[in-house]
Design a protein around this motif. Structure first.
Motif, PDB file in Angstrom:
ATOM      1  N   ASN A  52       0.811  -1.217   0.000  1.00 45.05           N
ATOM      2  CA  ASN A  52       0.000   0.000   0.000  1.00 45.05           C
ATOM      3  C   ASN A  52       0.847   1.269   0.000  1.00 45.05           C
ATOM      4  O   ASN A  52       0.394   2.333   0.412  1.00 45.05           O
ATOM      5  CB  ASN A  52      -0.951   0.010   1.197  1.00 45.05           C
ATOM      6  CG  ASN A  52      -0.221  -0.033   2.535  1.00 45.05           C
ATOM      7  OD1 ASN A  52       0.919  -0.485   2.609  1.00 45.05           O
ATOM      8  ND2 ASN A  52      -0.874   0.432   3.591  1.00 45.05           N
ATOM      9  N   PHE A  53       2.109   1.172  -0.498  1.00 44.57           N
ATOM     10  CA  PHE A  53       2.947   2.366  -0.526  1.00 44.57           C
ATOM     11  C   PHE A  53       2.354   3.415  -1.457  1.00 44.57           C
ATOM     12  O   PHE A  53       1.692   3.093  -2.435  1.00 44.57           O
ATOM     13  CB  PHE A  53       4.382   2.032  -0.923  1.00 44.57           C
ATOM     14  CG  PHE A  53       4.568   1.536  -2.332  1.00 44.57           C
ATOM     15  CD1 PHE A  53       4.540   2.398  -3.414  1.00 44.57           C
ATOM     16  CD2 PHE A  53       4.822   0.187  -2.580  1.00 44.57           C
ATOM     17  CE1 PHE A  53       4.726   1.949  -4.708  1.00 44.57           C
ATOM     18  CE2 PHE A  53       5.009  -0.271  -3.873  1.00 44.57           C
ATOM     19  CZ  PHE A  53       4.958   0.610  -4.931  1.00 44.57           C
ATOM     20  N   LEU A  54       2.615   4.677  -1.145  1.00 40.44           N
ATOM     21  CA  LEU A  54       2.140   5.770  -1.994  1.00 40.44           C
ATOM     22  C   LEU A  54       2.960   5.796  -3.283  1.00 40.44           C
ATOM     23  O   LEU A  54       4.171   5.578  -3.284  1.00 40.44           O
ATOM     24  CB  LEU A  54       2.227   7.102  -1.253  1.00 40.44           C
ATOM     25  CG  LEU A  54       1.205   7.264  -0.121  1.00 40.44           C
ATOM     26  CD1 LEU A  54       1.467   8.530   0.669  1.00 40.44           C
ATOM     27  CD2 LEU A  54      -0.216   7.278  -0.679  1.00 40.44           C
ATOM     28  N   GLN A  55       2.299   6.112  -4.364  1.00 38.72           N
ATOM     29  CA  GLN A  55       2.838   5.911  -5.704  1.00 38.72           C
ATOM     30  C   GLN A  55       4.202   6.560  -5.960  1.00 38.72           C
ATOM     31  O   GLN A  55       5.051   5.941  -6.604  1.00 38.72           O
ATOM     32  CB  GLN A  55       1.803   6.368  -6.724  1.00 38.72           C
ATOM     33  CG  GLN A  55       2.183   6.167  -8.171  1.00 38.72           C
ATOM     34  CD  GLN A  55       2.866   7.384  -8.712  1.00 38.72           C
ATOM     35  OE1 GLN A  55       2.499   8.502  -8.377  1.00 38.72           O
ATOM     36  NE2 GLN A  55       3.870   7.200  -9.527  1.00 38.72           N
ATOM     37  N   PRO A  56       4.497   7.775  -5.478  1.00 38.01           N
ATOM     38  CA  PRO A  56       5.812   8.348  -5.788  1.00 38.01           C
ATOM     39  C   PRO A  56       6.979   7.628  -5.109  1.00 38.01           C
ATOM     40  O   PRO A  56       8.135   7.938  -5.389  1.00 38.01           O
ATOM     41  CB  PRO A  56       5.705   9.788  -5.254  1.00 38.01           C
ATOM     42  CG  PRO A  56       4.263  10.043  -5.079  1.00 38.01           C
ATOM     43  CD  PRO A  56       3.645   8.727  -4.750  1.00 38.01           C
TER      44      PRO A  56
END
Length: 552
Positions: A52-56
């Protein structure tokens, strides 16, 4: 990714730092705003090894050893690595790392960081999303890392080189439990670093220590969440977003009088019905019956779905989950080259009849007291997927299947898939670590899944599908660098997944990406796809944001 008619921006997403509008100016104060499909509340997560890491996280903050461009047939581009070689057995991979690279905190990057990263994965199976079978990972010196695998691993090359974020040893060795840390102060080698975070938006700022001279030229990059994905059109045409990848109905007409707006289409993802298929891994519902999944496959009128939901931009998919045009040589049985365009209602009914699903007085089938009723989830505002659900509800009803669409925030939708807490879900498949089918078929292995209620790995076997023949064939393909031998193994995999259909292909979805040149120029074009331009594409996002320049 889907989005459509105009509504309103989330309150925090409408402005730049300090409430000032984003964009414009010279490199010193230049900024752009990106919408990558996030709706509702953004949950902070900068751990590049968690699903679930944030895209950047991968591309802007962290980099891989090499970069693979799926929008062209170019060779992998050296990033943190500059050379690599395998031994003849495919068990030892020697990597030469780049000189002169610094972490965003100013500390030097060396091969020891590479060795540490892969040793961390070896020691921590929960982080080892692609199931790399590492025996050891050591640095011979500051420029040379040596990875030794337990078995021949030629087909893991792209995962190792192009899809593993390299992290700093001096930071990560102090993290008590890397399986739970959100990594709130990420330190990477990428072109940007985290500046500020809020629940509706966050800002990345230029990494002054970036190793590529003169890059990036855009100082600040703001990512926003919209109140719903429906607000995408208003955000784009209102000048509040510079870059997004959304399906917008009537796109050509919408942009006709917008001199600063343009788009590209790079179809590469197979829109599919994800099914929680593995009853033995805790999935519950009629979709765990392969006969039900087969019936859904034949009940689809894909030509109609493309007209109603795909805007005519979609192309034909393959039940092998490869791309028919690009991957034709990898598809063993040409009967499986493409999916049917029209529905075969008679065949779907025959399959369900044979499996004991009997139509009731209401026209809906049942078996053993269980009604053939299925809930399908999608993200609120993804208009093309919502249209798909509406049309499929009618198509499935013709064969006695009740479809119940539900709309959720992106975060809830994603969590349900990762955790296996769903029956059916609309999503897309494609773009593995390389164009070799191994990357796609890794998704079907038991090593990349987990029991329902437990997070599956980043490779995304969200169907909870387990098949011993598939596991063995994937392992055998990994053990050879001979494409002919790999094709034999992929033929076995294709035979099994076409029969079991844990993921039911609909069509190769349009991959529309929209840009504004008001604040930045140098975006990819149809004639110059120097990167796959989707805003949510890991690694490529760093390439795009390192290439564009402030508008004059």
């Amino acid at each position: 990714m889907a989005a459509a008619a105009a509504l309103t921006l989330a309150a925090a997403g409408c402005s730049g730092d300090g409430g000032k509008p984003a964009g414009g100016g010279n490199a010193g104060n230049s900024s752009i705003t990106i919408f990558n499909g996030s709706t509702g509340t953004i949950v902070e997560q900068w751990n590049p090894f968690l699903p679930n890491f944030l895209q950047p996280t991968e591309g802007l903050i962290y980099e891989a050893l090499y970069w693979y461009n799926f929008a062209s047939d170019a060779d992998p581009q050296p990033m943190l690595g500059t050379a690599y070689s395998w031994d003849t057995a495919g068990k030892v991979l020697t990597i030469t790392t780049r000189d002169g690279v610094k972490w965003s905190d100013g500390q030097p990057f060396t091969a020891k960081d590479v060795a540490y990263t892969f040793d961390l994965l070896r020691r921590t199976p929960a982080l080892n999303a692609t199931g790399l079978k590492l025996a050891s990972s050591v640095a011979k010196d500051d420029k040379t890392a040596v990875l030794t695998f337990e078995k021949p691993s030629f087909t893991d090359e792209a995962s190792v080189l192009g899809n593993t974020p390299i992290v700093p040893q001096h930071v990560w060795e102090k993290i008590t439990d890397p399986t739970k840390s959100i990594n709130p102060n990420p330190v990477g080698t990428g072109p940007y670093k985290l500046k500020t975070f809020a629940a509706q938006s966050y800002v990345m700022e230029k990494n002054a220590n970036y190793w590529q001279p003169g890059k990036p030229q855009i100082q600040n990059v703001r990512y926003i969440a919209l109140a719903t994905a429906d607000a995408a059109t208003a955000a784009l045409t209102g000048g509040q977003v510079d870059w997004m990848s959304s399906f917008l109905p009537g796109l050509d007409q919408l942009l006709k009088n917008q001199k600063n707006l343009t788009y590209v289409n790079t179809p590469a993802l197979t829109t599919s019905i994800f099914t929680c298929a593995g009853a033995e891994l805790g999935c519950k519902g009629p979709q765990t019956d392969p006969a039900v999944r087969q019936a859904l496959y034949y009940a689809l009128n894909r030509d109609q779905l493309n007209k109603l939901a795909g805007g005519g931009f979609a192309s034909t998919a393959s039940p092998t989950m490869l791309l028919p045009e690009r991957d034709k040589d990898w598809i063993a049985d040409q009967a499986n080259l493409t999916v049917p365009g029209t529905a075969d209602v008679a065949k779907a009914n025959q399959i369900l009849d044979a499996a004991g699903w009997v139509k009731g007085s209401d026209g809906i089938r049942a078996k053993g007291g269980e009604k053939l009723s299925l809930t399908i989830q999608t993200v609120t505002g993804w208009s093309d997927y919502i249209s798909l659900n509406d049309a499929m509800t009618q198509e499935f009803k013709e064969v006695g299947v009740e479809l119940k669409p539900t709309q959720l925030s992106w975060q809830e939708w994603n969590t349900n898939q990762v955790q296996g807490k769903y029956q059916l879900s609309l999503d897309s498949i494609g773009l593995g670590a390389s164009t070799n089918p191994y990357a796609t078929y890794l998704r079907y292995t038991s090593t990349t899944t987990a029991k329902a209620g437990t997070a599956a790995g980043l490779s995304g076997n969200y169907a909870r599908y387990a098949n011993d023949k598939v596991d063995a064939a994937v392992a055998a393909a990994a053990a050879t660098n001979d494409e002919a031998a790999q094709k034999q193994q992929y033929a076995i995999i294709q035979q099994e997944i076409v029969k079991d259909l844990p993921y039911i292909p609909i069509y190769v979805n349009s991959l529309l990406t929209e840009f504004s040149t008001a604040n930045a120029t140098g975006w990819p074009t149809n004639d110059n796809k120097y990167a796959l331009p989707a805003t949510w594409k890991n690694w490529d996002n760093g390439i795009v944001l390192s290439t564009i320049k402030p508008a004059k």
